[in-house]
Design a protein around this motif. Sequence first.
Motif, PDB file in Angstrom:
ATOM      1  N   VAL A 109     -27.029  43.900  31.888  1.00 32.89           N
ATOM      2  CA  VAL A 109     -28.142  43.575  31.003  1.00 32.89           C
ATOM      3  C   VAL A 109     -28.161  44.548  29.824  1.00 32.89           C
ATOM      4  CG1 VAL A 109     -29.515  42.753  32.969  1.00 32.89           C
ATOM      5  CG2 VAL A 109     -29.882  45.077  32.112  1.00 32.89           C
ATOM      6  N   ARG A 110     -28.904  44.154  28.802  1.00 30.40           N
ATOM      7  CA  ARG A 110     -29.169  45.050  27.675  1.00 30.40           C
ATOM      8  C   ARG A 110     -30.674  45.077  27.459  1.00 30.40           C
ATOM      9  NH1 ARG A 110     -27.100  42.413  24.041  1.00 30.40           N
ATOM     10  NH2 ARG A 110     -28.835  41.872  22.680  1.00 30.40           N
ATOM     11  N   ILE A 111     -31.253  46.260  27.551  1.00 31.30           N
ATOM     12  CA  ILE A 111     -32.691  46.414  27.404  1.00 31.30           C
ATOM     13  C   ILE A 111     -33.002  46.724  25.946  1.00 31.30           C
ATOM     14  CG2 ILE A 111     -34.737  47.703  28.138  1.00 31.30           C
ATOM     15  CD1 ILE A 111     -33.195  48.394  30.732  1.00 31.30           C
ATOM     16  N   ALA A 112     -33.746  45.842  25.313  1.00 34.32           N
ATOM     17  CA  ALA A 112     -34.127  46.014  23.909  1.00 34.32           C
ATOM     18  C   ALA A 112     -35.640  46.232  23.848  1.00 34.32           C
ATOM     19  CB  ALA A 112     -33.730  44.802  23.076  1.00 34.32           C
ATOM     20  N   PRO A 113     -36.082  47.444  23.528  1.00 38.47           N
ATOM     21  CA  PRO A 113     -37.523  47.705  23.463  1.00 38.47           C
ATOM     22  C   PRO A 113     -38.239  46.679  22.583  1.00 38.47           C
ATOM     23  CG  PRO A 113     -36.292  49.749  23.262  1.00 38.47           C
ATOM     24  CD  PRO A 113     -35.285  48.633  23.206  1.00 38.47           C
ATOM     25  N   LYS A 114     -39.326  46.137  23.117  1.00 38.51           N
ATOM     26  CA  LYS A 114     -40.164  45.146  22.448  1.00 38.51           C
ATOM     27  C   LYS A 114     -39.493  43.779  22.307  1.00 38.51           C
ATOM     28  CE  LYS A 114     -42.739  48.583  19.770  1.00 38.51           C
ATOM     29  NZ  LYS A 114     -43.204  48.998  18.418  1.00 38.51           N
ATOM     30  N   HIS A 115     -38.251  43.665  22.776  1.00 44.50           N
ATOM     31  CA  HIS A 115     -37.553  42.381  22.668  1.00 44.50           C
ATOM     32  C   HIS A 115     -37.081  41.857  24.022  1.00 44.50           C
ATOM     33  CE1 HIS A 115     -37.499  42.301  18.275  1.00 44.50           C
ATOM     34  NE2 HIS A 115     -37.220  43.594  18.328  1.00 44.50           N
ATOM     35  N   GLY A 116     -37.364  42.569  25.089  1.00 45.77           N
ATOM     36  CA  GLY A 116     -37.062  42.076  26.418  1.00 45.77           C
ATOM     37  C   GLY A 116     -35.744  42.571  26.998  1.00 45.77           C
ATOM     38  N   VAL A 117     -35.371  41.943  28.101  1.00 46.90           N
ATOM     39  CA  VAL A 117     -34.151  42.273  28.841  1.00 46.90           C
ATOM     40  C   VAL A 117     -33.168  41.121  28.645  1.00 46.90           C
ATOM     41  CG1 VAL A 117     -33.163  42.771  31.105  1.00 46.90           C
ATOM     42  CG2 VAL A 117     -35.481  43.582  30.541  1.00 46.90           C
ATOM     43  N   HIS A 118     -32.054  41.394  27.995  1.00 48.78           N
ATOM     44  CA  HIS A 118     -31.059  40.367  27.685  1.00 48.78           C
ATOM     45  C   HIS A 118     -29.985  40.356  28.778  1.00 48.78           C
ATOM     46  CE1 HIS A 118     -32.358  39.741  23.396  1.00 48.78           C
ATOM     47  NE2 HIS A 118     -32.970  40.884  23.697  1.00 48.78           N
ATOM     48  N   ILE A 119     -29.704  39.182  29.311  1.00 49.16           N
ATOM     49  CA  ILE A 119     -28.633  39.041  30.306  1.00 49.16           C
ATOM     50  C   ILE A 119     -27.313  38.921  29.559  1.00 49.16           C
ATOM     51  CG2 ILE A 119     -27.831  37.778  32.324  1.00 49.16           C
ATOM     52  CD1 ILE A 119     -30.695  39.022  32.525  1.00 49.16           C
ATOM     53  N   VAL A 120     -26.465  39.908  29.737  1.00 40.33           N
ATOM     54  CA  VAL A 120     -25.233  39.997  28.951  1.00 40.33           C
ATOM     55  C   VAL A 120     -24.256  38.906  29.384  1.00 40.33           C
ATOM     56  CG1 VAL A 120     -23.248  41.450  28.378  1.00 40.33           C
ATOM     57  CG2 VAL A 120     -25.533  42.472  28.633  1.00 40.33           C
ATOM     58  N   PRO A 121     -23.751  38.089  28.453  1.00 42.31           N
ATOM     59  CA  PRO A 121     -22.753  37.066  28.800  1.00 42.31           C
ATOM     60  C   PRO A 121     -21.475  37.701  29.338  1.00 42.31           C
ATOM     61  CG  PRO A 121     -23.677  36.667  26.620  1.00 42.31           C
ATOM     62  CD  PRO A 121     -24.125  38.037  27.036  1.00 42.31           C
ATOM     63  N   SER A 122     -20.865  37.052  30.310  1.00 41.08           N
ATOM     64  CA  SER A 122     -19.626  37.593  30.875  1.00 41.08           C
ATOM     65  C   SER A 122     -18.529  37.683  29.832  1.00 41.08           C
ATOM     66  CB  SER A 122     -19.158  36.735  32.055  1.00 41.08           C
ATOM     67  OG  SER A 122     -18.953  35.394  31.653  1.00 41.08           O
ATOM     68  N   SER A 123     -18.617  36.855  28.783  1.00 41.96           N
ATOM     69  CA  SER A 123     -17.600  36.903  27.734  1.00 41.96           C
ATOM     70  C   SER A 123     -17.632  38.218  26.975  1.00 41.96           C
ATOM     71  CB  SER A 123     -17.799  35.747  26.752  1.00 41.96           C
ATOM     72  OG  SER A 123     -19.086  35.805  26.167  1.00 41.96           O
ATOM     73  N   ALA A 124     -18.747  38.945  27.101  1.00 35.48           N
ATOM     74  CA  ALA A 124     -18.849  40.234  26.422  1.00 35.48           C
ATOM     75  C   ALA A 124     -18.062  41.309  27.155  1.00 35.48           C
ATOM     76  CB  ALA A 124     -20.317  40.660  26.304  1.00 35.48           C
ATOM     77  N   TRP A 125     -17.718  41.057  28.410  1.00 37.56           N
ATOM     78  CA  TRP A 125     -16.923  42.012  29.158  1.00 37.56           C
ATOM     79  C   TRP A 125     -15.442  41.715  28.916  1.00 37.56           C
ATOM     80  CZ3 TRP A 125     -20.284  39.964  33.548  1.00 37.56           C
ATOM     81  CH2 TRP A 125     -21.510  40.630  33.562  1.00 37.56           C
ATOM     82  N   ARG A 126     -14.632  42.723  29.045  1.00 36.31           N
ATOM     83  CA  ARG A 126     -13.190  42.541  28.883  1.00 36.31           C
ATOM     84  C   ARG A 126     -12.628  42.067  30.218  1.00 36.31           C
ATOM     85  NH1 ARG A 126     -10.531  47.434  25.627  1.00 36.31           N
ATOM     86  NH2 ARG A 126      -8.818  45.924  25.746  1.00 36.31           N
ATOM     87  N   VAL A 127     -12.472  40.750  30.326  1.00 43.45           N
ATOM     88  CA  VAL A 127     -12.071  40.156  31.595  1.00 43.45           C
ATOM     89  C   VAL A 127     -10.717  40.706  32.043  1.00 43.45           C
ATOM     90  CG1 VAL A 127     -11.435  38.001  32.749  1.00 43.45           C
ATOM     91  CG2 VAL A 127     -13.431  38.078  31.239  1.00 43.45           C
ATOM     92  N   GLY A 128      -9.812  40.905  31.104  1.00 43.03           N
ATOM     93  CA  GLY A 128      -8.502  41.447  31.460  1.00 43.03           C
ATOM     94  C   GLY A 128      -8.612  42.802  32.129  1.00 43.03           C
TER      95      GLY A 128
END
Length: 206
Positions: A58-77
């Motif tokens: 997740v990414r916690i953004a103050p005043k904007h909530g908790v964003h569930i990070v897409p798996s595509s953002a991780w380096r799958v390799g």
Amino acid sequence: MKSLSLRETAYETILEWIVSGRLPEGSVTSEIALTGVLDMSRTPVRAALQQLETEGYVRIAPKHGVHIVPSSAWRVGDLLETWIALIQFVYGLHHRSRKAEFAEAASFLLRTLEEDTPGTPDAINRLEGDIWRQWVALGQNREMIRLHDMTAAKLRWHRNDRRWRAPHRTETEPCLRNLLRAVISSPEDSGPDFFAYLHILKKTWH
């Protein structure tokens, strides 16, 4: 101890929701919403979210909530390389001393594959992932088990059944069968089959 137990419960529950898709990739929630659903105070939920943020879920953004990070953002390799290195290390370290246990797990999966109707691609994929998890657990090292679980969760292993659908299944299944037979009959000589399977794994992952 009570606070730690609540934090762990919050962490495991939120992580399961992320992996299962109950908290979809790219969606936004909030600490307040999660405390309500979990019926907990904000302290353990906040601690769990901070751990999940550290681990990249997740990414916690103050005043904007908790964003569930897409798996595509991780380096799958990179995640696959980590998972593969862990499986190879555990197997190489314990396949002689725990031969019977490795063979038992391999036999169960092989019997499933050789049935006339072994199940849906999703079911086989889950069983395959569970078998590797059992192998890592044979090492009885909590940190290795945790690393495996975290890596498999980030890879969305149990939701990635593409390798067990046409046309990839025609490559995946023979490689896995050969590996399982080698583990059962001659673990000392299973190296080439292991590398062949891992090659197909990387090739057919998405």
